[in-house]
Motif scaffolding. Structure first.
Motif, PDB file in Angstrom:
ATOM      1  N   MET A 185       0.857  -1.194   0.000  1.00 57.14           N
ATOM      2  CA  MET A 185       0.000   0.000   0.000  1.00 57.14           C
ATOM      3  C   MET A 185       0.883   1.231   0.000  1.00 57.14           C
ATOM      4  O   MET A 185       1.830   1.355   0.785  1.00 57.14           O
ATOM      5  CB  MET A 185      -0.911  -0.007   1.230  1.00 57.14           C
ATOM      6  CG  MET A 185      -1.859   1.181   1.290  1.00 57.14           C
ATOM      7  SD  MET A 185      -2.960   1.061   2.716  1.00 57.14           S
ATOM      8  CE  MET A 185      -3.867   2.588   2.519  1.00 57.14           C
ATOM      9  N   SER A 186       0.625   2.191  -0.896  1.00 52.59           N
ATOM     10  CA  SER A 186       1.445   3.385  -1.005  1.00 52.59           C
ATOM     11  C   SER A 186       1.238   4.284   0.198  1.00 52.59           C
ATOM     12  O   SER A 186       0.180   4.289   0.832  1.00 52.59           O
ATOM     13  CB  SER A 186       1.116   4.136  -2.292  1.00 52.59           C
ATOM     14  OG  SER A 186      -0.235   4.544  -2.288  1.00 52.59           O
ATOM     15  N   THR A 187       2.269   5.050   0.513  1.00 54.08           N
ATOM     16  CA  THR A 187       2.211   5.977   1.641  1.00 54.08           C
ATOM     17  C   THR A 187       1.426   7.223   1.238  1.00 54.08           C
ATOM     18  O   THR A 187       1.798   7.904   0.281  1.00 54.08           O
ATOM     19  CB  THR A 187       3.632   6.385   2.070  1.00 54.08           C
ATOM     20  OG1 THR A 187       4.387   5.216   2.381  1.00 54.08           O
ATOM     21  CG2 THR A 187       3.578   7.306   3.285  1.00 54.08           C
ATOM     22  N   PRO A 188       0.340   7.537   1.936  1.00 53.00           N
ATOM     23  CA  PRO A 188      -0.429   8.729   1.556  1.00 53.00           C
ATOM     24  C   PRO A 188       0.319  10.004   1.889  1.00 53.00           C
ATOM     25  O   PRO A 188       1.171  10.034   2.784  1.00 53.00           O
ATOM     26  CB  PRO A 188      -1.711   8.605   2.389  1.00 53.00           C
ATOM     27  CG  PRO A 188      -1.327   7.765   3.559  1.00 53.00           C
ATOM     28  CD  PRO A 188      -0.269   6.817   3.071  1.00 53.00           C
ATOM     29  N   TYR A 189      -0.010  11.056   1.162  1.00 53.82           N
ATOM     30  CA  TYR A 189       0.590  12.356   1.427  1.00 53.82           C
ATOM     31  C   TYR A 189       0.119  12.848   2.794  1.00 53.82           C
ATOM     32  O   TYR A 189      -1.074  12.768   3.107  1.00 53.82           O
ATOM     33  CB  TYR A 189       0.167  13.348   0.348  1.00 53.82           C
ATOM     34  CG  TYR A 189       0.987  14.609   0.306  1.00 53.82           C
ATOM     35  CD1 TYR A 189       2.067  14.733  -0.557  1.00 53.82           C
ATOM     36  CD2 TYR A 189       0.674  15.678   1.134  1.00 53.82           C
ATOM     37  CE1 TYR A 189       2.816  15.897  -0.595  1.00 53.82           C
ATOM     38  CE2 TYR A 189       1.417  16.844   1.104  1.00 53.82           C
ATOM     39  CZ  TYR A 189       2.488  16.947   0.238  1.00 53.82           C
ATOM     40  OH  TYR A 189       3.231  18.107   0.202  1.00 53.82           O
ATOM     41  N   PRO A 190       1.012  13.354   3.652  1.00 53.21           N
ATOM     42  CA  PRO A 190       0.590  13.791   4.996  1.00 53.21           C
ATOM     43  C   PRO A 190      -0.381  14.965   4.946  1.00 53.21           C
ATOM     44  O   PRO A 190      -0.166  15.924   4.206  1.00 53.21           O
ATOM     45  CB  PRO A 190       1.907  14.195   5.667  1.00 53.21           C
ATOM     46  CG  PRO A 190       2.986  13.524   4.864  1.00 53.21           C
ATOM     47  CD  PRO A 190       2.472  13.449   3.459  1.00 53.21           C
ATOM     48  N   PHE A 191      -1.423  14.882   5.736  1.00 59.32           N
ATOM     49  CA  PHE A 191      -2.405  15.965   5.801  1.00 59.32           C
ATOM     50  C   PHE A 191      -1.755  17.257   6.274  1.00 59.32           C
ATOM     51  O   PHE A 191      -2.057  18.343   5.777  1.00 59.32           O
ATOM     52  CB  PHE A 191      -3.533  15.550   6.752  1.00 59.32           C
ATOM     53  CG  PHE A 191      -4.737  16.446   6.704  1.00 59.32           C
ATOM     54  CD1 PHE A 191      -5.751  16.219   5.788  1.00 59.32           C
ATOM     55  CD2 PHE A 191      -4.869  17.508   7.576  1.00 59.32           C
ATOM     56  CE1 PHE A 191      -6.870  17.034   5.728  1.00 59.32           C
ATOM     57  CE2 PHE A 191      -5.990  18.324   7.541  1.00 59.32           C
ATOM     58  CZ  PHE A 191      -6.990  18.092   6.614  1.00 59.32           C
ATOM     59  N   SER A 192      -0.848  17.165   7.227  1.00 59.04           N
ATOM     60  CA  SER A 192      -0.204  18.358   7.767  1.00 59.04           C
ATOM     61  C   SER A 192       0.727  19.018   6.772  1.00 59.04           C
ATOM     62  O   SER A 192       1.078  20.184   6.940  1.00 59.04           O
ATOM     63  CB  SER A 192       0.592  17.999   9.031  1.00 59.04           C
ATOM     64  OG  SER A 192      -0.240  17.446  10.009  1.00 59.04           O
ATOM     65  N   ALA A 193       1.140  18.280   5.744  1.00 60.54           N
ATOM     66  CA  ALA A 193       2.046  18.851   4.752  1.00 60.54           C
ATOM     67  C   ALA A 193       1.319  19.619   3.665  1.00 60.54           C
ATOM     68  O   ALA A 193       1.952  20.273   2.841  1.00 60.54           O
ATOM     69  CB  ALA A 193       2.894  17.743   4.122  1.00 60.54           C
TER      70      ALA A 193
END
Length: 675
Positions: free
Chosen positions: A1-9
């Motif tokens: 599973m790919s790492t999602p883009y961080p919400f805080s970023a």
């Protein structure tokens, strides 16, 4: 599973992130509709939100994600043993594809087993998978209306019902609903807009520094997703803790009488329909107070809730611009506050405690010069679809151009349909074979069984029961007995307008009436779920002012700016229509076109303009294009040229007066029949 883009970023887009977080705190708000141009991190933000949601305790083996502490008594996989210990898993985000079928959304019943064995064999759909998670619908405005209805009904009731020929299954379906859409591709109906709790408008920043930061962060993430996410892990954990704290505080938040009066007064002042807006505003204001760590709702919470909950509820037709008059909002809130209430002193900074900068570990950032609006593509603004305005050269010279005339008030038009029986996308204009509608017959299924025709299936199986050794009451059903219902409903069409903008149409009163007629037909196309296109001709040529699209309000904007003047190259307009329709048939052969030519029938400029126009009309007629000519000729002496053009097109000629639904003269629905 790919790492999602961080919400805080994510950078910028404060309202989008706040709306998503408020729904995470209080799912009862009813979800978020995100409207905006492409490339503005809509999808990125939604996917990033999933990592902030708390883990979900589920009963092992339950396909419907029942909570061990409170299992659904009607769960199809139940009843569940209360002694079974639950397991925890991350919250899910389930995507609903635009082309999904009804069975894929709500689940499918095995009718063959139900008839033959008397069991309810149910295959869960996406609504079951999204239970206690996020259901994400990209391009929700492109979903078929019946799918949107099912989706929003489930979101409102917290349950999904599947019924096939008297066999019924129900299961819990509570989820955070998030839809995204590009308004250029068409609008949702107002009654469906109202079912989304909050709405947010997003746009890419035009600031160079912000766009640079978008690209910098995106490139860093693409180069090393895991490493990039690790750098933001502390901020992500802080936001996650803040969401959990707000969820815990939410039951303690007090919504005082003053805040309630402000909510009711605001909804009344903006004339929103029904009471759903009041309820959503109350829930949103309460969630805002919990997010800020307070137990009392302030006027600033009510104001922010109004900005998120009301703009899309004020849109009553596709030509209304979304948005809210903030001055009027402030006046309403101040008036209610001034009449005396229990609201404490407001925050002197003029707003509820909002999301903090990610570098401070508190959540999404406030806007600053170094922030960028999105973490997605970082692309520039999308070019305005539909092409540019006709140039003076193409229009026959700037000296012939007159300022655009204002359109007359739109009105309800009489129905215009394409003859025959189509098989296009579901809509509300012409007769077609569709998945929904009245049953007109039965046939053997081609591929997977859709809607079962029960009577026809039983009739096919009945003669063979003795030979199949039937015992007892159950029928012996085999695959070749199954019959699928043939249904007839309505389809949406491609309505292509060809509008004469030449000097012969340029009298302001006359052109205003013409624009009003086209605007009325555009409104009718919106209500009937059509695609629309707009061709104009004047001077020395024709211009595709709006390529075929579902965005009728874009067509209205093009029409408003339409200049007039010059000669009348009618043949060029018709030939341009033929070329556009040829290309559209290659793109979508099942969507049948309806050509609407708005002209007085005159043809000038070049050699033999009348003969050229007649040949172009016959070319369109030979292609099988259904056509209507709206005759704009006025004055005591009429040449009847528009009627002659309609005959060449093998179509129907109507006057501007006959186009009105309330006109005395009757309009024949079949557009091929002569007037």
């Amino acid at each position: 599973m790919s790492t999602p883009y961080p919400f805080s970023a994510l950078v910028g887009q404060e309202e989008l992130r706040l709306a998503l977080l408020l729904n995470a705190v209080s799912p009862a708000i009813g979800g978020v509709l995100v409207r905006g141009e492409k490339g503005t991190a809509k999808s990125t933000a939604v996917r990033a939100l999933t990592t902030l949601l708390p883990r979900v305790a589920v009963i092992p083996g339950c396909r419907f994600s029942c909570d061990p502490a409170a299992p659904d008594p009607g769960c199809p996989d139940g009843p569940h043993d209360p002694a079974v210990e639950g397991t925890a898993r991350p919250a899910r985000m389930v995507e609903l594809p635009v082309g999904a079928s009804e069975d894929r959304l709500v689940g499918a019943l095995d009718i063959e087993r139900a008839l033959a064995e008397g069991v309810k064999a149910f295959e869960p759909g996406l609504l079951a998978a999204a239970h206690r998670g996020i259901l994400y619908v990209d391009e929700v405005n492109l979903l078929h209306d019946h799918l949107v209805d099912l989706l929003l009904d489930a979101a409102a009731m917290g349950a999904s019902y599947v019924e096939r020929e008297g066999v019924s299954v129900r299961h819990a379906a509570r989820f955070l609903l998030v839809g995204t859409m590009n308004p250029e591709e068409g609008e949702l109906r107002p009654q469906l807009l109202d079912r989304f709790g909050l709405t947010v408008e997003v746009a890419a920043s035009r600031e160079t520094d912000e766009r640079v930061e978008v690209v910098r962060r995106r490139l860093a993430y693409d180069a090393d997703p895991a490493g990039f996410a690790a750098k933001w892990a502390a901020q992500e954990a802080d936001v996650r803790r803040r969401v959990l704290a707000a969820q815990s505080l939410l039951p303690e938040v007090r919504l005082g009488d003053s805040a309630l009066r402000q909510i009711a007064a605001t909804c009344a002042a903006f004339e929103v329909d029904g009471m759903r807006a009041d309820i959503v505003m109350a829930r949103t204001a309460t969630a805002l107070a919990a997010w800020a760590g307070r137990t009392v709702v302030l006027a600033e919470d009510v104001r922010q809730a109004a900005l998120l909950a009301l703009p899309h509820r004020r849109r009553r037709n596709p030509f209304d611009a979304p948005g809210l008059d903030e001055d009027k909002l402030d006046e309403t809130l101040e008036r209610e506050r001034g009449e005396g209430g229990d609201d404490p002193d407001p925050d002197p900074d003029g707003g509820p405690e909002g999301p903090q900068d990610p570098d401070d570990g508190g959540g999404p950032p406030r806007r600053s010069p170094g922030d960028a609006p999105e973490a997605g593509s970082g692309q520039g603004p999308a070019p305005d679809s539909g092409g540019a305005e006709p140039s003076p050269a193409a229009a026959g010279g700037a000296q012939d151009t007159q300022p655009p005339a204002a359109a007359a008030q739109p009105y309800k038009t009489r129905p215009l349909t394409v003859p025959g029986l189509g098989e296009g996308a579901a809509g509300r204009r012409s007769r077609a074979r569709t998945a929904h509608g009245r049953t007109t017959g039965a046939r053997r299924p081609e591929g997977a069984l859709g809607r079962l025709h029960l009577a026809a299936t039983i009739q096919a199986a009945a003669p063979h029961q003795r030979a199949r050794g039937r015992e007892g009451r159950g029928l012996v059903i085999r695959e070749d007995d199954l019959r699928q219902a043939v249904r007839e409903g309505r389809e949406g069409n491609l309505v292509l307008f060809v509008v004469d903008a030449s000097g012969s149409m340029a009298a302001r009163q006359r052109m205003g009436a013409v624009k009003g007629a086209v605007l009325s037909l555009l409104l009718d196309a919106y209500q009937r779920r059509d695609k629309v296109g707009l061709i104009t001709f004047r001077g020395s040529g024709a211009e595709l002012a709006l390529p075929p699209t579902s965005s009728v309000d874009t067509g209205a904007a093009r029409l408003e700016k339409l200049p007039t003047g010059g000669r009348t190259p009618l043949a060029a307009g018709l030939l341009k229509a033929h070329e556009v329709l040829r290309i559209e048939r290659l793109r979508d052969a099942s969507r049948r076109p309806l050509l609407v030519v708005v002209t007085d029938g005159r043809a000038t400029g070049g050699r033999e303009p009348v003969a050229l126009a007649a040949r172009a009309a016959r070319l369109l007629a030979a292609s099988g294009t259904a056509a209507v000519v709206v005759d704009c000729e006025s004055g005591p002496v009429r040449l009847g040229l528009a009627g002659a053009l309609a005959q060449e097109l093998a179509g129907l000629a109507v006057t501007l007066g006959e186009l009105r639904a309330d006109s005395v003269s009757a309009l024949v629905k079949d557009v091929r029949r002569a007037a």
